[in-house]
Motif scaffolding. Structure first.
Motif, short mmCIF file in Angstrom:
data_model
loop_
_atom_site.label_atom_id
_atom_site.label_comp_id
_atom_site.label_asym_id
_atom_site.label_seq_id
_atom_site.Cartn_x
_atom_site.Cartn_y
_atom_site.Cartn_z
N THR A 8 -7.80 -2.70 1.38
CA THR A 8 -6.86 -3.05 0.30
C THR A 8 -6.25 -4.42 0.55
O THR A 8 -6.12 -5.23 -0.38
CB THR A 8 -5.75 -1.99 0.22
N GLU A 29 -8.78 2.00 4.91
CA GLU A 29 -8.39 1.79 3.52
C GLU A 29 -7.30 0.72 3.42
O GLU A 29 -7.31 -0.11 2.50
CB GLU A 29 -7.91 3.09 2.88
N GLY A 33 -0.01 5.38 0.23
CA GLY A 33 -1.02 6.43 0.32
C GLY A 33 -0.37 7.76 0.63
O GLY A 33 0.66 7.82 1.30
N ARG A 85 -2.74 5.73 -3.52
CA ARG A 85 -4.00 6.05 -2.85
C ARG A 85 -3.93 7.49 -2.38
O ARG A 85 -3.28 7.81 -1.38
CB ARG A 85 -4.21 5.10 -1.66
N TYR A 95 0.85 -1.20 0.00
CA TYR A 95 0.00 0.00 0.00
C TYR A 95 0.88 1.24 0.00
O TYR A 95 1.88 1.31 0.73
CB TYR A 95 -0.88 -0.01 1.26
#
Length: 374
Positions: free
Chosen positions: A350, A346, A295, A324, A293
């Protein structure tokens, strides 16, 4: 079983007899994944959980019985239309649970003891036979990161070699799940089902930007089980006083730190710096790394500007699609704590393929579990 490894290791060291109930397969809306465990000692003390409450009482009694008779059992619990409130998963799922006694007179105890001790210190994979020919259920084999093996199944030499190789692959990927194999290794012989559990270090969360939102995110990250690092180039902000819950605080330019630190497919990167001189070189590297991930905080206007700068820096559409931004789910968050919750939501969505939509009125599974690896 390895999710309660530290407590079990203490029990072994104290010479306690106990039984362990482990989730080996799940279906439908089952609340706990394969590997989740509940253990009960001879005094009736219980630790862990296999169902979040649905069948804990029944599994507790199975553990007590296994301690008395010394027998390993495989039990299935599921939803019953006839009596939704009888012992079973009223949430609609099905779970298979392996109950294994670990007593002083058990020949498999040394292998389990070694597995628990190794896993409590860090990394190991434990393979146990869940179902198969009589006499093999519950037997275990331990694989360490250097490839050394302890224990075995005693059925066929090729079986031990094959399972050791498969367990090593599970360990490398940090996976826990079931495996179907033949009694003689590969597909030969009577079929066996094994549960392979991997004990690996906590996944990493790296938070870039030592701001008030970062402090809240650190606390949430720790709650979710991450090893959390805070990185900021400004020593006046990146301090232990401001981030007492962080596992590590690094004073360094973010992109330089990311370039030298270890990350993997479970790592999450949260960019809260909100400053182009930090964001652009950092994201240019982050979006090309094999992490779970990435972000970045900022308004939609900031995101558009950041995206344009990253394109100029050479990132492709595919690489930019991984970003993200603005970071988090739309929860209407206002405070640092609420914003941290939206970011964490989130990350979880994910990780598990969730939509982030309300469950009210939805018809998708609540618990996205399967009998395979997680």
């Amino acid at each position: 079983m390895l999710d309660i490894v530290e407590e079990l290791d203490r029990w072994v060291g104290q010479g306690r007899d106990f039984a362990v109930a482990t989730v080996v397969a799940v279906g439908g809306s089952a609340p706990r994944p394969p590997g989740a465990a509940l253990a009960v000692d001879a005094d009736g003390t219980a630790i862990g959980s296999v169902s979040g409450g649905c069948v804990e009482g029944a599994v507790y009694e199975l553990c007590r019985q296994a301690l008395q008779d010394g027998e390993t059992v495989l039990e299935r619990f599921g939803y019953s239309d006839e009596d939704a409130f009888a012992v079973g998963l009223t949430c609609g799922g099905v779970i298979d649970i392996l109950v294994t006694p670990v007593r002083a007179d058990d020949p498999a105890r040394p292998v389990l003891a070694a597995a628990l001790a190794t896993a409590a210190r860090g990394v190991a994979a434990l393979a146990r036979i869940v179902s198969g020919p009589a006499g093999l259920t519950g037997r275990a084999l331990l694989v360490r990161p250097d490839g050394t093996v302890e224990g075995g199944f005693g059925a066929h030499p090729e079986l031990d070699r094959t399972v050791a190789a498969e367990a090593g692959a599970f360990l490398d990927a940090g996976r826990t799940g079931t495996l179907e194999i033949g009694e003689q290794g590969s597909r030969c012989g009577a079929p066996l089902t094994l549960l392979i559990e991997s004990s690996v270090p906590a996944p990493r969360m790296i938070v870039f930007g030592a701001i008030d939102f970062a402090s809240a995110l650190v606390r949430v990250g720790k709650f979710l089980g991450y090893h959390v690092t805070v990185c900021d180039a400004r020593p006046v902000f990146a301090t232990a006083v401001r981030f007492p819950d962080a596992d590590e605080i690094v004073v360094e330019w973010p992109h330089e730190y990311l370039g030298r630190t270890e990350v993997d497919a479970r790592t999450v990167l949260c960019v809260l710096t909100h400053d182009a001189k930090f964001d652009i070189p950092l994201l240019r590297l982050a979006l090309r790394l094999p992490v779970a991930y990435v972000g970045a905080m900022g308004s939609r206007r900031t995101h558009l500007d950041r995206e344009a700068r990253l394109r100029e820096a050479g990132l492709s559409d595919r690489e930019l699609a991984r970003l993200r931004s603005p970071i988090g789910l739309d929860l209407g968050a206002r405070t640092p704590e609420e914003t941290a919750l939206s970011i964490a939501a989130e990350i979880v969505a994910t990780r598990h393929g969730g939509t982030g939509a309300s469950l009210t009125g939805a018809h998708t599974p609540i618990h996205r579990c399967s009998g395979g690896a997680r």
